[in-house]
Design a protein around this motif. Sequence first.
Motif, short mmCIF file in Angstrom:
data_model
loop_
_atom_site.label_atom_id
_atom_site.label_comp_id
_atom_site.label_asym_id
_atom_site.label_seq_id
_atom_site.Cartn_x
_atom_site.Cartn_y
_atom_site.Cartn_z
N GLN A 1 0.90 -1.38 0.72
CA GLN A 1 0.03 -0.05 0.73
C GLN A 1 1.48 0.76 -0.27
OE1 GLN A 1 -0.18 -2.72 2.13
NE2 GLN A 1 0.43 -1.56 4.51
N ILE A 2 0.00 2.47 -0.24
CA ILE A 2 1.10 3.61 -0.47
C ILE A 2 0.46 4.67 0.77
CG2 ILE A 2 1.71 5.80 -1.24
CD1 ILE A 2 1.57 4.36 -4.46
N VAL A 3 1.30 4.93 1.98
CA VAL A 3 0.75 5.78 2.93
C VAL A 3 1.14 7.13 2.89
CG1 VAL A 3 2.87 5.70 4.59
CG2 VAL A 3 0.61 6.06 5.46
N ARG A 4 0.07 8.72 2.34
CA ARG A 4 0.24 9.57 3.21
C ARG A 4 0.43 9.86 4.07
NH1 ARG A 4 -3.80 12.64 -1.38
NH2 ARG A 4 -5.27 11.29 0.04
N TRP A 5 1.20 11.17 4.91
CA TRP A 5 0.94 12.35 5.43
C TRP A 5 1.32 13.79 5.06
CZ3 TRP A 5 5.09 8.43 4.64
CH2 TRP A 5 6.18 8.84 4.86
N ARG A 6 0.66 13.72 6.22
CA ARG A 6 0.99 15.73 5.37
C ARG A 6 1.28 16.51 7.39
NH1 ARG A 6 -3.99 13.41 4.41
NH2 ARG A 6 -4.37 14.39 1.92
N PRO A 7 2.55 16.84 7.26
CA PRO A 7 2.89 18.03 8.57
C PRO A 7 1.77 18.80 8.97
CG PRO A 7 4.26 18.37 6.40
CD PRO A 7 3.56 17.29 6.09
N THR A 8 1.94 18.20 9.96
CA THR A 8 1.27 19.64 11.25
C THR A 8 2.15 21.54 9.96
OG1 THR A 8 0.67 18.36 12.67
CG2 THR A 8 0.60 20.54 13.14
N SER A 9 0.93 22.17 10.06
CA SER A 9 1.13 23.19 10.47
C SER A 9 1.72 23.82 8.07
CB SER A 9 1.65 24.03 10.94
OG SER A 9 0.55 24.39 11.69
N GLY A 10 1.62 22.07 7.33
CA GLY A 10 3.02 22.03 6.49
C GLY A 10 3.70 22.41 6.77
N ASP A 11 4.15 22.52 8.28
CA ASP A 11 5.79 22.42 8.56
C ASP A 11 6.98 20.90 8.69
OD1 ASP A 11 8.75 23.10 9.17
OD2 ASP A 11 8.10 23.89 10.85
N HIS A 12 7.74 20.53 7.67
CA HIS A 12 7.85 19.27 7.45
C HIS A 12 9.12 18.62 8.49
CE1 HIS A 12 7.75 17.72 3.56
NE2 HIS A 12 7.43 18.75 3.61
N ALA A 13 9.48 20.10 9.52
CA ALA A 13 9.82 19.69 11.16
C ALA A 13 9.09 19.31 11.61
CB ALA A 13 11.03 21.00 11.28
N SER A 14 7.92 19.48 11.61
CA SER A 14 6.90 19.52 12.80
C SER A 14 7.01 17.87 13.70
CB SER A 14 4.90 19.34 12.57
OG SER A 14 4.59 19.29 13.34
N ALA A 15 6.86 17.80 14.50
CA ALA A 15 6.44 16.27 15.41
C ALA A 15 5.13 15.41 14.91
CB ALA A 15 6.67 16.56 17.16
N ASN A 16 4.17 16.22 15.26
CA ASN A 16 2.96 15.71 13.98
C ASN A 16 2.88 15.61 13.08
OD1 ASN A 16 2.33 15.26 17.33
ND2 ASN A 16 2.71 17.59 17.34
N PHE A 17 1.37 14.90 12.27
CA PHE A 17 1.10 15.35 10.93
C PHE A 17 0.07 13.51 10.95
CE2 PHE A 17 3.41 11.12 11.65
CZ PHE A 17 3.31 10.27 11.54
N ASP A 18 -1.04 14.09 10.37
CA ASP A 18 -2.15 13.36 10.02
C ASP A 18 -1.67 12.34 8.71
OD1 ASP A 18 -3.71 15.06 11.48
OD2 ASP A 18 -4.38 16.40 10.13
N TRP A 19 -2.56 11.51 8.78
CA TRP A 19 -1.73 9.96 8.03
C TRP A 19 -3.16 9.86 7.19
CZ3 TRP A 19 -3.18 5.50 8.07
CH2 TRP A 19 -3.65 4.49 8.77
N ASP A 20 -2.94 9.68 5.90
CA ASP A 20 -3.91 8.09 5.24
C ASP A 20 -3.56 7.62 4.28
OD1 ASP A 20 -3.85 9.92 3.06
OD2 ASP A 20 -5.55 10.32 3.28
N LEU A 21 -4.53 6.47 3.79
CA LEU A 21 -3.61 5.63 2.96
C LEU A 21 -4.37 5.86 1.39
CD1 LEU A 21 -4.59 2.05 4.47
CD2 LEU A 21 -2.62 2.99 4.24
N PHE A 22 -3.19 6.46 0.69
CA PHE A 22 -3.47 6.94 -0.51
C PHE A 22 -4.26 5.83 -1.27
CE2 PHE A 22 -1.65 7.91 -4.86
CZ PHE A 22 -2.36 9.54 -4.86
N ALA A 23 -3.39 4.28 -1.38
CA ALA A 23 -3.93 3.58 -2.29
C ALA A 23 -2.95 2.08 -1.56
CB ALA A 23 -3.13 3.72 -3.63
N VAL A 24 -4.45 1.26 -1.64
CA VAL A 24 -3.88 -0.25 -1.39
C VAL A 24 -4.12 -1.42 -2.32
CG1 VAL A 24 -4.71 -1.62 0.48
CG2 VAL A 24 -4.98 0.07 1.60
N ALA A 25 -3.03 -2.00 -2.51
CA ALA A 25 -2.86 -2.29 -3.64
C ALA A 25 -3.67 -3.50 -3.36
CB ALA A 25 -1.38 -2.10 -4.04
#
Length: 343
Positions: free
Chosen positions: A300-324
């Motif tokens: 599968q492909i997992v996707r995440w978005r760092p909090t506030s759009g900052d890659h240095a953030s300690a937190n993120f939201d994620w979802d599964l972009f595709a499950v093959a």
Amino acid sequence: VSIFEIKHQDDKWQIVLDSPYNRKVTADTPIDITGPARGHDLLKTAQNPDGDVARGTFNNCGNGRTPWGTYLTCEENFNGYFSASNANYQPSMELTRYGIGNKDRGYAWANIDERFDISLHPNEPNRHGYIVEIDPLNPSSRPRKRTALGRFKHENAEVTLAADGRIVVYMGDDERGEYLYKFISDRRYANDEDTDTLLDSGSLYAAKFEDGGEGRWLELSRATTGMASQAEICIHTRLAASVVKATTMDRPEWICVDPLKEEVYCCLTNNKNRGIKPNRGGDPTPVGGPNPRTSNKYGQIVRWRPTSGDHASANFDWDLFAVAGNPTVYEDARAGSANISAD
């Protein structure tokens, strides 16, 4: 690693055979060891008692590119080249965690070079499994093993910038039940400043995915792991990630940062052991979160978005972009996610 110059001529790309840039970095090339692990006792060998220069890079997998134009090559399945001439030799727990034992994968390198014999040189494997930085435009330069980025079976190194200009490197450990990592440099990147040591100091993290679609980066430090030094964390990174209880993943391979927005994708190849048995370190591999299927064959492909759009953030939201999967064969979870078609 082969480096060569190409040119476009007669509507074709051709190798410039006499280019001064053409060269190879082989399993015997001297490579400087940099970062926290440089000079540590675990990296000292009979061939290099100072623990500061390794011989060679091999079993290189994916790659990365830095903003300053250097190439990052990723040492992956280095374990398969080591063996023991003493059949009764008992490899340490740390060697075993990295898949290193008395038998290699048939390469028989120890027959030619005894440094690959772990019963004679048990520290030699600790000198491999790193991100190696190479300057393709400086043939006189020596490659560097950047130990601050951790030691594991590196797939690729995806380099991006934090909001404040620090370097962020996303990395995956391509083995069943291993982890996703992130490195954040201490210093900021600037075009007119020296970059020689930019990847030598910073913070290393492992990813924790919660079932509800949230996640956080767990720092691998002396305080969080109980390990004696940052050098040991950088040498035995898998053990450090186990201590902080990061999320065991289904073989993290290629990681990619979206060039148009602050999103990151990681291909999780497969994991026949998911929900069946633990990883090599004894960490559980439960079904759930970004790894939703037992005995996962298709990945599968997992996707995440760092909090506030900052890659240095300690937190993120994620979802599964595709499950093959294959919806023409299966009607259950093996068919894949709704965005997987018969084509």
